[in-house]
Design a protein around this motif. Structure first.
Motif, PDB file in Angstrom:
ATOM      1  N   UNK A   1       9.597   2.399  -4.117  1.00 41.56           N
ATOM      2  CA  UNK A   1      10.010   2.731  -5.481  1.00 41.56           C
ATOM      3  C   UNK A   1       8.881   2.516  -6.481  1.00 41.56           C
ATOM      4  N   UNK A   2       7.985   1.580  -6.182  1.00 42.52           N
ATOM      5  CA  UNK A   2       6.866   1.280  -7.075  1.00 42.52           C
ATOM      6  C   UNK A   2       5.600   1.985  -6.595  1.00 42.52           C
ATOM      7  N   UNK A   3       4.645   2.250  -7.506  1.00 42.58           N
ATOM      8  CA  UNK A   3       3.365   2.835  -7.079  1.00 42.58           C
ATOM      9  C   UNK A   3       2.653   1.918  -6.085  1.00 42.58           C
ATOM     10  N   UNK A   4       1.842   2.521  -5.222  1.00 44.28           N
ATOM     11  CA  UNK A   4       1.060   1.768  -4.236  1.00 44.28           C
ATOM     12  C   UNK A   4       1.946   0.841  -3.406  1.00 44.28           C
ATOM     13  N   UNK A   5       3.097   1.355  -2.985  1.00 43.33           N
ATOM     14  CA  UNK A   5       3.982   0.595  -2.111  1.00 43.33           C
ATOM     15  C   UNK A   5       4.647   1.565  -1.131  1.00 43.33           C
TER      16      UNK A   5
ATOM     17  N   UNK B   1       0.859  -1.192   0.000  1.00 44.78           N
ATOM     18  CA  UNK B   1       0.000   0.000   0.000  1.00 44.78           C
ATOM     19  C   UNK B   1       0.885   1.228   0.000  1.00 44.78           C
ATOM     20  N   UNK B   2       0.314   2.371  -0.366  1.00 48.23           N
ATOM     21  CA  UNK B   2       1.114   3.584  -0.380  1.00 48.23           C
ATOM     22  C   UNK B   2       1.358   4.080   1.049  1.00 48.23           C
ATOM     23  N   UNK B   3       2.203   5.088   1.163  1.00 44.53           N
ATOM     24  CA  UNK B   3       2.630   5.574   2.475  1.00 44.53           C
ATOM     25  C   UNK B   3       1.445   6.037   3.326  1.00 44.53           C
ATOM     26  N   UNK B   4       0.523   6.784   2.722  1.00 45.66           N
ATOM     27  CA  UNK B   4      -0.596   7.328   3.482  1.00 45.66           C
ATOM     28  C   UNK B   4      -1.477   6.213   4.043  1.00 45.66           C
ATOM     29  N   UNK B   5      -1.706   5.170   3.246  1.00 41.60           N
ATOM     30  CA  UNK B   5      -2.514   4.054   3.728  1.00 41.60           C
ATOM     31  C   UNK B   5      -1.777   3.263   4.808  1.00 41.60           C
ATOM     32  N   UNK B   6      -0.467   3.119   4.658  1.00 47.75           N
ATOM     33  CA  UNK B   6       0.318   2.427   5.688  1.00 47.75           C
ATOM     34  C   UNK B   6       0.203   3.149   7.027  1.00 47.75           C
TER      35      UNK B   6
ATOM     36  N   UNK C   1      -5.354  -5.934   7.485  1.00 46.82           N
ATOM     37  CA  UNK C   1      -5.720  -4.535   7.254  1.00 46.82           C
ATOM     38  C   UNK C   1      -5.056  -4.006   5.996  1.00 46.82           C
ATOM     39  N   UNK C   2      -3.811  -4.372   5.766  1.00 49.06           N
ATOM     40  CA  UNK C   2      -3.109  -3.936   4.556  1.00 49.06           C
ATOM     41  C   UNK C   2      -3.759  -4.518   3.313  1.00 49.06           C
ATOM     42  N   UNK C   3      -4.118  -5.794   3.377  1.00 56.65           N
ATOM     43  CA  UNK C   3      -4.751  -6.443   2.226  1.00 56.65           C
ATOM     44  C   UNK C   3      -6.077  -5.770   1.890  1.00 56.65           C
ATOM     45  N   UNK C   4      -6.863  -5.457   2.917  1.00 58.26           N
ATOM     46  CA  UNK C   4      -8.137  -4.784   2.694  1.00 58.26           C
ATOM     47  C   UNK C   4      -7.931  -3.413   2.067  1.00 58.26           C
ATOM     48  N   UNK C   5      -6.917  -2.700   2.533  1.00 63.25           N
ATOM     49  CA  UNK C   5      -6.632  -1.384   1.979  1.00 63.25           C
ATOM     50  C   UNK C   5      -6.094  -1.476   0.559  1.00 63.25           C
ATOM     51  N   UNK C   6      -5.301  -2.524   0.300  1.00 63.02           N
ATOM     52  CA  UNK C   6      -4.781  -2.702  -1.055  1.00 63.02           C
ATOM     53  C   UNK C   6      -5.921  -2.951  -2.036  1.00 63.02           C
ATOM     54  N   UNK C   7      -6.935  -3.734  -1.618  1.00 66.64           N
ATOM     55  CA  UNK C   7      -8.095  -3.985  -2.481  1.00 66.64           C
ATOM     56  C   UNK C   7      -8.861  -2.690  -2.741  1.00 66.64           C
ATOM     57  N   UNK C   8      -8.999  -1.872  -1.697  1.00 64.28           N
ATOM     58  CA  UNK C   8      -9.704  -0.610  -1.847  1.00 64.28           C
ATOM     59  C   UNK C   8      -9.002   0.309  -2.832  1.00 64.28           C
TER      60      UNK C   8
ATOM     61  N   UNK D   1       5.038   0.658  13.889  1.00 64.60           N
ATOM     62  CA  UNK D   1       6.268   1.270  13.383  1.00 64.60           C
ATOM     63  C   UNK D   1       6.153   2.779  13.558  1.00 64.60           C
ATOM     64  N   UNK D   2       7.250   3.471  13.381  1.00 63.33           N
ATOM     65  CA  UNK D   2       7.239   4.931  13.499  1.00 63.33           C
ATOM     66  C   UNK D   2       6.979   5.591  12.152  1.00 63.33           C
ATOM     67  N   UNK D   3       7.941   5.551  11.269  1.00 64.72           N
ATOM     68  CA  UNK D   3       7.788   6.262  10.007  1.00 64.72           C
ATOM     69  C   UNK D   3       7.584   5.270   8.861  1.00 64.72           C
ATOM     70  N   UNK D   4       6.960   5.772   7.817  1.00 61.02           N
ATOM     71  CA  UNK D   4       6.833   5.027   6.565  1.00 61.02           C
ATOM     72  C   UNK D   4       7.325   5.935   5.448  1.00 61.02           C
TER      73      UNK D   4
END
Length: 352
Positions: free
Chosen positions: A301-305, A273-278, A334-341, A294-297
């Motif tokens: 290098x790739x989109x949506x990551x 997922x992208x930074x904002x979703x993470x 939670x990440x998988x659900x956000x990735x689908x969204x 985690x603290x920071x994200x």
């Protein structure tokens, strides 16, 4: 800290003169096998000063002010071009930013180098280490060519378990080493710079010239010294806990780890997922389950990551195994659900 000072009858220093700070400097120097150590208010000041003086020493002998640094060096990534704007030295980016150094990286540089700065382990690539054989080859190369070899040892204590060697063995062959008094140690801040007595004295004078002559340094020393031995003793357990974390992560192939096997008690996890979703997933887990992942994200290098850093310390060491596994399951779900969204034409809010 006040109670610890009373218990140990601490006299606070004045401009670095005092038994507490000088005894601690000698202790750290002995642990790493160096003649001397000196406190510095920050690693940022300590490192550019060491590389400046190391390169200048070579330059006076007809050599070079050119310093080789890995592309992910803290000096490049986090220090706002201080080496350049303050005219400390000239810097050359050497090697592949996704891989730790090998001796061939330095041997391929056609110019004469005055100094080399090597981070152990390399934080920005997940705590990776040059192999032991390559590290020894890098030391030989610098010694043969008369190059000042400096270690960014902000997380040197963490590298001992990965190498299976003590800090003195790792530091042997370096001309100077910086270690942090808060990263891994848990102090308030500050750093130690180690080297020969003559070199350390010259660096201390340059710290003064740069505004680093703090009148009372003992709070930084107390904060580091009171837990120093316990933190170092815990490093092997942190590393073993990192091994367990890697095993638990295998159940979630969507969470890709770097490096592929632990080399220190830290790692990077590449997320789908992208930074904002993470960050949104992190905050939701904190609100709903009281777990801080985690603290920071940072953007991948790739989109949506995106990429996050995990440091394995006391918190993960004390967490039950089943809790770790369940936390990873919730995080991955939670990440998988956000990735689908994110694949939907009009995605809703980042967190369900």
């Amino acid at each position: 800290m006040a109670a610890w000072c009373e218990e140990h009858d601490v006299d606070h220093d004045v401009y670095g003169n005092g038994a507490l700070i000088q005894d601690f400097e000698r202790k750290v120097a002995a642990l790493l096998g160096f003649e001397a150590a000196v406190f510095c208010i920050s690693g940022t000041m300590a490192q550019v000063t060491a590389l400046r003086l190391g390169a200048h020493e070579f330059a006076r002998n007809g050599g070079s002010r050119l310093v080789a640094l890995h592309p992910t060096s803290h000096i490049f990534v986090h220090e706002r071009s201080n080496y350049q704007l303050l005219d400390h030295f000239q810097a050359l980016s050497v090697g592949d930013r996704h891989r730790p150094w090998v001796e061939a990286d330095l041997a391929a540089v056609p110019e004469r180098l005055g100094a080399v700065g090597l981070e152990i382990p390399m934080r920005e690539i997940g705590g990776q280490l040059s192999s032991w054989n390559e590290l020894e080859a890098i030391k030989r190369h610098c010694r043969t060519c008369g190059i000042h070899l400096h270690m960014d040892g902000a997380r040197l204590w963490e590298a001992q378990a990965g190498y299976g060697r003590n800090a003195a063995d790792i530091a042997s062959g370096f001309d100077s080493v910086y270690v942090s008094l808060y990263k891994g140690i848990g102090g308030l801040g500050g750093a130690m710079l180690l080297g020969s007595r003559a070199f350390v004295d010259r660096c201390a004078e340059w710290f003064r010239r740069q505004g680093g002559n703090v009148i009372h340094r003992s709070p930084y020393i107390v904060a580091a010294a009171m837990g120093f031995d316990a933190r170092l003793a815990a490093m092997p357990a942190y590393f073993e806990r990192t091994r367990f974390l890697y095993q638990a992560l295998r159940a979630h192939p969507e969470l890709r780890v770097n490096p592929v096997a632990p080399q220190a008690n830290m790692l990077h996890i590449h997320l789908p997922v992208d930074r904002e979703r993470a960050l949104a997933v992190r905050d939701a887990l904190a609100r709903e389950h009281g777990i801080w992942m985690f603290n920071r994200a940072v953007h991948g290098a790739l989109p949506a990551s995106s990429v996050v850093e995990i440091y394995v310390g006391d918190n993960l060491l004390s967490m039950p195994d089943d809790t770790v596994r369940e936390t990873l399951r919730q995080f991955a779900a939670a990440l998988t659900a956000n990735a689908r969204m994110s694949d939907c034409p009009n995605p809703a809010s980042p967190v369900p």
